[in-house]
Design a protein around this motif. Structure first.
Motif, PDB file in Angstrom:
ATOM      1  N   ASN A  62       9.137  84.944 104.565  1.00 35.23           N
ATOM      2  CA  ASN A  62       8.099  84.286 103.760  1.00 35.23           C
ATOM      3  C   ASN A  62       8.134  82.770 103.896  1.00 35.23           C
ATOM      4  O   ASN A  62       7.313  82.077 103.301  1.00 35.23           O
ATOM      5  CB  ASN A  62       8.210  84.704 102.276  1.00 35.23           C
ATOM      6  CG  ASN A  62       9.547  84.343 101.655  1.00 35.23           C
ATOM      7  OD1 ASN A  62      10.380  83.695 102.282  1.00 35.23           O
ATOM      8  ND2 ASN A  62       9.757  84.775 100.427  1.00 35.23           N
ATOM      9  N   GLN A  63       9.070  82.247 104.702  1.00 38.20           N
ATOM     10  CA  GLN A  63       9.095  80.811 104.975  1.00 38.20           C
ATOM     11  C   GLN A  63       8.126  80.428 106.097  1.00 38.20           C
ATOM     12  O   GLN A  63       7.898  79.247 106.340  1.00 38.20           O
ATOM     13  CB  GLN A  63      10.510  80.357 105.350  1.00 38.20           C
ATOM     14  CG  GLN A  63      11.526  80.467 104.206  1.00 38.20           C
ATOM     15  CD  GLN A  63      11.163  79.568 103.029  1.00 38.20           C
ATOM     16  OE1 GLN A  63      10.292  79.886 102.215  1.00 38.20           O
ATOM     17  NE2 GLN A  63      11.797  78.423 102.950  1.00 38.20           N
ATOM     18  N   ASP A  99      10.745  73.754 113.141  1.00 35.78           N
ATOM     19  CA  ASP A  99      11.907  74.138 112.347  1.00 35.78           C
ATOM     20  C   ASP A  99      12.162  73.016 111.337  1.00 35.78           C
ATOM     21  O   ASP A  99      13.122  72.260 111.454  1.00 35.78           O
ATOM     22  CB  ASP A  99      13.118  74.357 113.261  1.00 35.78           C
ATOM     23  CG  ASP A  99      14.362  74.771 112.489  1.00 35.78           C
ATOM     24  OD1 ASP A  99      14.221  75.157 111.313  1.00 35.78           O
ATOM     25  OD2 ASP A  99      15.465  74.689 113.062  1.00 35.78           O
ATOM     26  N   HIS A 100      11.262  72.922 110.372  1.00 32.43           N
ATOM     27  CA  HIS A 100      11.362  71.864 109.357  1.00 32.43           C
ATOM     28  C   HIS A 100      12.637  72.114 108.543  1.00 32.43           C
ATOM     29  O   HIS A 100      12.871  73.220 108.055  1.00 32.43           O
ATOM     30  CB  HIS A 100      10.122  71.874 108.459  1.00 32.43           C
ATOM     31  CG  HIS A 100       9.914  70.575 107.756  1.00 32.43           C
ATOM     32  ND1 HIS A 100       9.145  69.564 108.290  1.00 32.43           N
ATOM     33  CD2 HIS A 100      10.384  70.104 106.572  1.00 32.43           C
ATOM     34  CE1 HIS A 100       9.149  68.529 107.458  1.00 32.43           C
ATOM     35  NE2 HIS A 100       9.902  68.828 106.412  1.00 32.43           N
ATOM     36  N   GLN A 115      16.946  77.688 105.468  1.00 33.51           N
ATOM     37  CA  GLN A 115      16.234  78.486 104.473  1.00 33.51           C
ATOM     38  C   GLN A 115      15.452  77.624 103.493  1.00 33.51           C
ATOM     39  O   GLN A 115      14.469  78.077 102.904  1.00 33.51           O
ATOM     40  CB  GLN A 115      17.248  79.351 103.715  1.00 33.51           C
ATOM     41  CG  GLN A 115      16.666  80.207 102.615  1.00 33.51           C
ATOM     42  CD  GLN A 115      15.665  81.213 103.147  1.00 33.51           C
ATOM     43  OE1 GLN A 115      15.875  81.820 104.185  1.00 33.51           O
ATOM     44  NE2 GLN A 115      14.558  81.384 102.435  1.00 33.51           N
ATOM     45  N   ALA A 116      15.855  76.369 103.311  1.00 35.86           N
ATOM     46  CA  ALA A 116      15.305  75.529 102.246  1.00 35.86           C
ATOM     47  C   ALA A 116      13.870  75.077 102.490  1.00 35.86           C
ATOM     48  O   ALA A 116      13.164  74.729 101.546  1.00 35.86           O
ATOM     49  CB  ALA A 116      16.192  74.298 102.042  1.00 35.86           C
ATOM     50  N   CYS A 117      13.438  75.055 103.748  1.00 34.75           N
ATOM     51  CA  CYS A 117      12.101  74.528 104.070  1.00 34.75           C
ATOM     52  C   CYS A 117      11.250  75.594 104.757  1.00 34.75           C
ATOM     53  O   CYS A 117      11.763  76.435 105.497  1.00 34.75           O
ATOM     54  CB  CYS A 117      12.209  73.316 105.001  1.00 34.75           C
ATOM     55  SG  CYS A 117      13.133  71.928 104.313  1.00 34.75           S
ATOM     56  N   VAL A 118       9.939  75.519 104.522  1.00 35.25           N
ATOM     57  CA  VAL A 118       9.021  76.408 105.229  1.00 35.25           C
ATOM     58  C   VAL A 118       8.973  76.026 106.706  1.00 35.25           C
ATOM     59  O   VAL A 118       9.306  74.901 107.077  1.00 35.25           O
ATOM     60  CB  VAL A 118       7.603  76.382 104.611  1.00 35.25           C
ATOM     61  CG1 VAL A 118       7.629  76.845 103.179  1.00 35.25           C
ATOM     62  CG2 VAL A 118       6.976  74.994 104.731  1.00 35.25           C
TER      63      VAL A 118
END
Length: 231
Positions: A62-63, A99-100, A115-118
């Motif tokens: 969902n990212q 890959d933000h 995991q922290a960023c979309v």
């Protein structure tokens, strides 16, 4: 997570990829010197050296987003242009992703920062078999906004990165085509002038043989690390 791509060779055609498994291939350079440069680049930000190369990070599906506007907590995140591959009905396709990553969190743990960023993804794609024969000549590049000017931030040919087939085989153990439902982000090139944030990120995958490009632009809204006190 369903993503819809238009096919550049046939703009009227679309491909819908239902991604349930997202993999970010890290430290995916083909040249050990280039890998070492990127490791040192991140080490300057406090990021620990990888235990092996390449490494495969699982990120929640969902990212993935094809939106042109994203939100990020604080001012420590930045984009990285990368090739994105996926398979639909037995055919592998190539698109473009960022890959933000939260760089401050990356110093604590790379997996956590992923995991922290979309992960912004382009809305167009090519069939992989259309570019596989001249893959190494493809160019990935990105631009950021600094003081109102569009600045070249990354640029490199894909011969500096491992082939997608090699990365896929390293992950699956025996397959060179990514399984259905999987998406893989396949590595990046160094930042010109060092890793830094920007509120605008423009990325491109250019095919000089067929003279065409995939492009995507997204803007970043910075959220406060501590919410304002309610009134």
């Amino acid at each position: 997570m369903k993503l819809e791509f238009s096919l550049v060779q046939d703009p009227a055609a679309t491909v819908i990829a239902d991604i349930d498994t997202l993999i970010v291939a890290g430290w995916a350079g083909r040249d050990i010197k280039a890998i070492e440069h990127h490791i040192e680049e991140l080490a300057a930000l406090g990021v620990p050296r990888p235990s092996a190369v390449p490494l495969y990070y699982r990120v929640a599906n969902n990212q993935l987003t094809q939106a042109s506007n994203i939100q990020a907590l604080g001012t420590d995140s930045s984009g990285e242009v990368e090739v994105f591959v996926f398979t639909v009905d037995g055919t592998m396709y190539v698109s473009l992703a960022s890959d933000h990553t939260d760089r401050k969190l990356e110093a604590y743990g790379v997996a956590e920062s992923k995991q922290a960023c979309v992960k912004p993804v382009a809305t167009s794609a090519w069939r992989f078999d259309e570019v596989v024969e001249h893959w190494d000549q493809l160019v990935i590049r990105s631009w950021i906004d600094e003081a109102g000017k569009k600045i070249l931030y990354q640029e490199g040919t894909l011969d500096s990165l491992r082939l997608p087939q090699e990365l896929i085989k390293g992950y699956t153990g025996n397959q060179s085509v990514l399984p259905e439902g999987h998406g893989m982000i396949c590595g990046t090139v160094g930042a010109i002038g060092g890793i830094r944030p920007s509120n605008t990120f423009v990325m491109e995958l250019h095919d000089p043989v067929k003279n065409r490009s995939l492009q995507h632009t997204y803007r970043v809204e910075t959220l406060p690390v501590v919410a304002d006190h309610p009134h």
